[in-house]
Design an enzyme around this catalytic site. Sequence first.
Site, PDB file in Angstrom:
ATOM      1  N   SER A   8       0.853  -1.195   0.000  1.00 10.34           N
ATOM      2  CA  SER A   8       0.000   0.000   0.000  1.00 10.34           C
ATOM      3  C   SER A   8       0.879   1.231   0.000  1.00 10.34           C
ATOM      4  O   SER A   8       1.978   1.219   0.552  1.00 10.34           O
ATOM      5  CB  SER A   8      -0.933   0.025   1.214  1.00 10.34           C
ATOM      6  OG  SER A   8      -0.214   0.295   2.406  1.00 10.34           O
ATOM      7  N   CYS A   9       0.396   2.288  -0.651  1.00  9.53           N
ATOM      8  CA  CYS A   9       1.109   3.559  -0.684  1.00  9.53           C
ATOM      9  C   CYS A   9       0.137   4.680  -0.343  1.00  9.53           C
ATOM     10  O   CYS A   9      -1.075   4.471  -0.345  1.00  9.53           O
ATOM     11  CB  CYS A   9       1.742   3.796  -2.058  1.00  9.53           C
ATOM     12  SG  CYS A   9       0.544   3.999  -3.403  1.00  9.53           S
ATOM     13  N   PRO A  10       0.638   5.865  -0.026  1.00 15.13           N
ATOM     14  CA  PRO A  10      -0.264   6.944   0.402  1.00 15.13           C
ATOM     15  C   PRO A  10      -1.371   7.274  -0.577  1.00 15.13           C
ATOM     16  O   PRO A  10      -2.488   7.539  -0.179  1.00 15.13           O
ATOM     17  CB  PRO A  10       0.685   8.134   0.596  1.00 15.13           C
ATOM     18  CG  PRO A  10       1.986   7.505   0.975  1.00 15.13           C
ATOM     19  CD  PRO A  10       2.051   6.250   0.152  1.00 15.13           C
ATOM     20  N   GLY A  12      -2.321   5.191  -3.139  1.00 15.67           N
ATOM     21  CA  GLY A  12      -3.021   3.977  -3.537  1.00 15.67           C
ATOM     22  C   GLY A  12      -3.162   3.807  -5.030  1.00 15.67           C
ATOM     23  O   GLY A  12      -4.064   3.123  -5.500  1.00 15.67           O
ATOM     24  N   THR A  16       1.636   1.030  -5.085  1.00 14.22           N
ATOM     25  CA  THR A  16       0.993  -0.165  -4.533  1.00 14.22           C
ATOM     26  C   THR A  16       1.101  -1.337  -5.499  1.00 14.22           C
ATOM     27  O   THR A  16       1.472  -2.457  -5.117  1.00 14.22           O
ATOM     28  CB  THR A  16      -0.477   0.128  -4.226  1.00 14.22           C
ATOM     29  OG1 THR A  16      -0.544   1.166  -3.240  1.00 14.22           O
ATOM     30  CG2 THR A  16      -1.186  -1.112  -3.698  1.00 14.22           C
TER      31      THR A  16
END
Length: 497
Positions: A8-10, A12, A16
């Site tokens: 997951s990344c900030p 999304g 990700t």
Amino acid sequence: MRFVAVTSCPTGIAHTYMAAEALEQAAARAGHEIRVETQGAAGSPPLSAEEVAAADAVVFAADLEVRDRDRFAGKPFVDVGVKAPISDADAVLERAVAAAREAPASPGPAGAAEAAGAGPAPATKVTSGAGAGTRVRQWLMTGVSYMIPFVAAGGILIALAFMVGGYGIADAEPSEVVDGFDPLSAHAWGALLFLTGSAVFGFLVPVLAGFIAYAIADRPGLVPGFLGGAAALTVEAGFLGGLVAGFLAGFVALGLTRLKVPSAIRSIMPVVVTPLVASFVTGLAMFVVLGRPLAALMGALTDWLGSLTGGSLLLLGALLGAMMAFDMGGPLNKTAYTFATAGLTAVGAGASGDHVEFTVMAAVMAAGMVPPLGLALATVVRRRLFSRAEQENGKAAWVLGASFITEGAIPFAAADPLRVIPAIMAGSAVTGALTAGFGATLRAPHGGIWVTPLIGHPLLFLAALAVGTAVTAGAVVVLKSIGRRPAEEPAAQAAAV
């Protein structure tokens, strides 16, 4: 071995899924099995209990909270940022293998928690032991990640409305659609698109503030956070007011959740007391204390942007362009993008006329498209300077760049940062400056090449994009050629095979 992973990344969006693909490819090369759950904007089927139970170890490649992390309690794990597997998935997987071999036998996720005599450890939204700066960035990026879909959807709907119904559609009234919608009228469809996009756009600041507060205080922060964002709009403090309100609401809610209260009150604290008190405190601060100065500051920023012309606008475009390329989706990239969308929010995508904020948005999007496109072009112009894997990445980079996904340049930068990063910064800075100088405008904050019909002065926009792409490709080729001996090139290709 068998592994499971969560990425997951900030925002999304890109990191990700790039991390998930990198882990899957690394596992295939090493002869392992892996199943990845992507907790991004598009979502994915969650890992089943059977898959988790059968796994030898877990890989968490996440910059935000891993949802339902208690599912993995008792399993050996590796916890890294989302960029780690993009840069070197093989090394991440080797750490997971080591963790699996070193871990003692485990009774499984549920059994481990019971054996410890306690429930699973609560998930956190920030890196354990992170400094204040890292925490602030992750809180802010949480809010931005939830805001971006509203920005993109609302902005594109409004831009489509102008394309269908003309700029006069900004004066459309809800009654024109509600009381008598005419499916054969272009004006009616334009009014529908505009009203729908404006409604979505209206959520930007409340969503930003609400999820910043959520990142700080979890669910108790949502109500005061959304209230703070709505109050920021009411007092005309805009985007800056939403930022302040989100942090204020989050810290007030967090403080209330940490109070020691009698057991009779404890059960109603999360659903009644904390939202009530935190909302009142946030409302008091925004309406009585902070509203006027924040509105004045937002007005000053808007006036400053509106006053930019000539060289100052070119310089701003170049600076934002370089920021978009420097970390390819990281904090500086998101700072530049957030600055552009903040300006778009301040004037409203439905505003008539060609505001400077629309030019800034166009410059930021064009500059963000350059790194993947420039590197993709370089792999075509001088294939022998790139490994077989980079040549394959170049094919995907065409689509990623055209779609305004700057992260498509990450595999190249990870392999050769000292040559690639200066080259893409140069190309993006040139494109940002040219776009600003040409006066191209953009009301849709995302979409890449696919929203070209919605761009003001589209041919000049595409010309700026082409020049920056060529600059990046040329700079990459030159920098990669410096110090390279002809004998090294076949060896590099053989190693890639």
